[in-house]
Design an enzyme around this catalytic site. Sequence first.
Site, PDB file in Angstrom:
ATOM      1  N   GLU A 105       0.836  -1.197   0.000  1.00  0.00           N
ATOM      2  CA  GLU A 105       0.000   0.000   0.000  1.00  0.00           C
ATOM      3  C   GLU A 105       0.870   1.245   0.000  1.00  0.00           C
ATOM      4  O   GLU A 105       1.794   1.388   0.814  1.00  0.00           O
ATOM      5  CB  GLU A 105      -0.949   0.030   1.202  1.00  0.00           C
ATOM      6  CG  GLU A 105      -1.814   1.289   1.197  1.00  0.00           C
ATOM      7  CD  GLU A 105      -3.057   1.189   2.061  1.00  0.00           C
ATOM      8  OE1 GLU A 105      -3.488   2.220   2.588  1.00  0.00           O
ATOM      9  OE2 GLU A 105      -3.607   0.070   2.208  1.00  0.00           O
ATOM     10  N   ASP A 120      -3.341  12.303  -2.627  1.00  0.00           N
ATOM     11  CA  ASP A 120      -3.564  13.735  -2.781  1.00  0.00           C
ATOM     12  C   ASP A 120      -4.131  13.994  -4.177  1.00  0.00           C
ATOM     13  O   ASP A 120      -3.508  13.631  -5.180  1.00  0.00           O
ATOM     14  CB  ASP A 120      -2.245  14.478  -2.602  1.00  0.00           C
ATOM     15  CG  ASP A 120      -2.431  15.978  -2.443  1.00  0.00           C
ATOM     16  OD1 ASP A 120      -3.226  16.554  -3.212  1.00  0.00           O
ATOM     17  OD2 ASP A 120      -1.786  16.573  -1.570  1.00  0.00           O
ATOM     18  N   LYS A 142      -6.475  21.413  -8.290  1.00  0.00           N
ATOM     19  CA  LYS A 142      -6.356  22.516  -9.247  1.00  0.00           C
ATOM     20  C   LYS A 142      -5.772  21.987 -10.558  1.00  0.00           C
ATOM     21  O   LYS A 142      -4.820  21.215 -10.563  1.00  0.00           O
ATOM     22  CB  LYS A 142      -5.459  23.622  -8.689  1.00  0.00           C
ATOM     23  CG  LYS A 142      -6.074  24.348  -7.498  1.00  0.00           C
ATOM     24  CD  LYS A 142      -5.160  25.448  -6.994  1.00  0.00           C
ATOM     25  CE  LYS A 142      -5.795  26.165  -5.809  1.00  0.00           C
ATOM     26  NZ  LYS A 142      -4.914  27.230  -5.256  1.00  0.00           N
ATOM     27  N   ASP A 185     -12.004  10.022  -3.668  1.00  0.00           N
ATOM     28  CA  ASP A 185     -13.299  10.682  -3.464  1.00  0.00           C
ATOM     29  C   ASP A 185     -13.380  11.968  -4.293  1.00  0.00           C
ATOM     30  O   ASP A 185     -14.268  12.779  -4.083  1.00  0.00           O
ATOM     31  CB  ASP A 185     -13.538  10.977  -1.974  1.00  0.00           C
ATOM     32  CG  ASP A 185     -12.434  11.831  -1.370  1.00  0.00           C
ATOM     33  OD1 ASP A 185     -11.343  11.928  -1.977  1.00  0.00           O
ATOM     34  OD2 ASP A 185     -12.644  12.393  -0.284  1.00  0.00           O
ATOM     35  N   THR A 200     -13.589   3.849   5.781  1.00  0.00           N
ATOM     36  CA  THR A 200     -13.035   4.711   6.824  1.00  0.00           C
ATOM     37  C   THR A 200     -14.095   5.676   7.357  1.00  0.00           C
ATOM     38  O   THR A 200     -15.112   5.926   6.699  1.00  0.00           O
ATOM     39  CB  THR A 200     -11.853   5.533   6.279  1.00  0.00           C
ATOM     40  OG1 THR A 200     -12.347   6.446   5.279  1.00  0.00           O
ATOM     41  CG2 THR A 200     -10.803   4.634   5.642  1.00  0.00           C
ATOM     42  N   LYS A 201     -13.844   6.242   8.547  1.00  0.00           N
ATOM     43  CA  LYS A 201     -14.759   7.244   9.096  1.00  0.00           C
ATOM     44  C   LYS A 201     -14.883   8.435   8.165  1.00  0.00           C
ATOM     45  O   LYS A 201     -15.976   8.957   7.925  1.00  0.00           O
ATOM     46  CB  LYS A 201     -14.261   7.718  10.469  1.00  0.00           C
ATOM     47  CG  LYS A 201     -14.414   6.701  11.580  1.00  0.00           C
ATOM     48  CD  LYS A 201     -13.920   7.276  12.907  1.00  0.00           C
ATOM     49  CE  LYS A 201     -14.055   6.257  14.018  1.00  0.00           C
ATOM     50  NZ  LYS A 201     -13.532   6.786  15.303  1.00  0.00           N
TER      51      LYS A 201
END
Length: 242
Positions: free
Chosen positions: A72, A147, A151, A183, A220-221
């Site tokens: 990972e 990340d 932009k 996401d 995940t939360k």
Amino acid sequence: MSEQQHPTDQPEQPQEEKFLRKIRSFVLREGRLTKGQQRSLDLFWPTMGLQYQTEAYNFEQIFGRQAPLVLEIGFGMGKSLVQMAKEAPEKDFIGIEVHKPGVGACLGEAETHGVKNLRLFEHDAVEILEHCVADNSLDTVQLFFPDPWHKKRHHKRRIVQPEFVQLLRRKLKPGGVFHMATDWENYAEHMLEVMSTAEGYQNQSATNDYVPRPDHRPLTKFENRGVNLGHGVWDLMFKKVN
């Protein structure tokens, strides 16, 4: 989220040197270590940490067995990675993260849950892949919520680029899978575009785009909160076919 490959503009170099120059220029926002993270680094890094080196590791020797190998990239604070390792004791896991607080947190989490099938690097992922991982050795490569560099002028800094996915292809076993999740819809589209034209990969989606979140990737939360707010999450899985 983690940052592993943040290139800056460089003068023209020979291709290999140019690539190596670019991959080392990620942005490192270190953050302060908590006492707990420092304690975990002091206590558990000697047995679970791996140092960068210029030759490939023998991971069967490190883990003391032959098992499917999952790597990972950018595991953040490590909670999901530890959960995956705990729930799949038949596999061995390698995590790469450039942020020391995340490495400390992951070591502590692994100790709390008694996870032994996990080793960590604190170094740039591309250099680890280039030098520490043998070709045709990985069953799975995971890249979750990198990340997004949202932009437009920063899109070239995204880690999923043609050169990078061919490096992964070298390291994956035939039939091995590169699993991504994001996401950011625009990044999902970017990932799909890069992977759809990448030599040697086959999309595992029945609709030739995205796949449902597989059970082995923990929710995940952060992700759950986003889903409840109506934000999308996109998973992509591509298999090395040659």
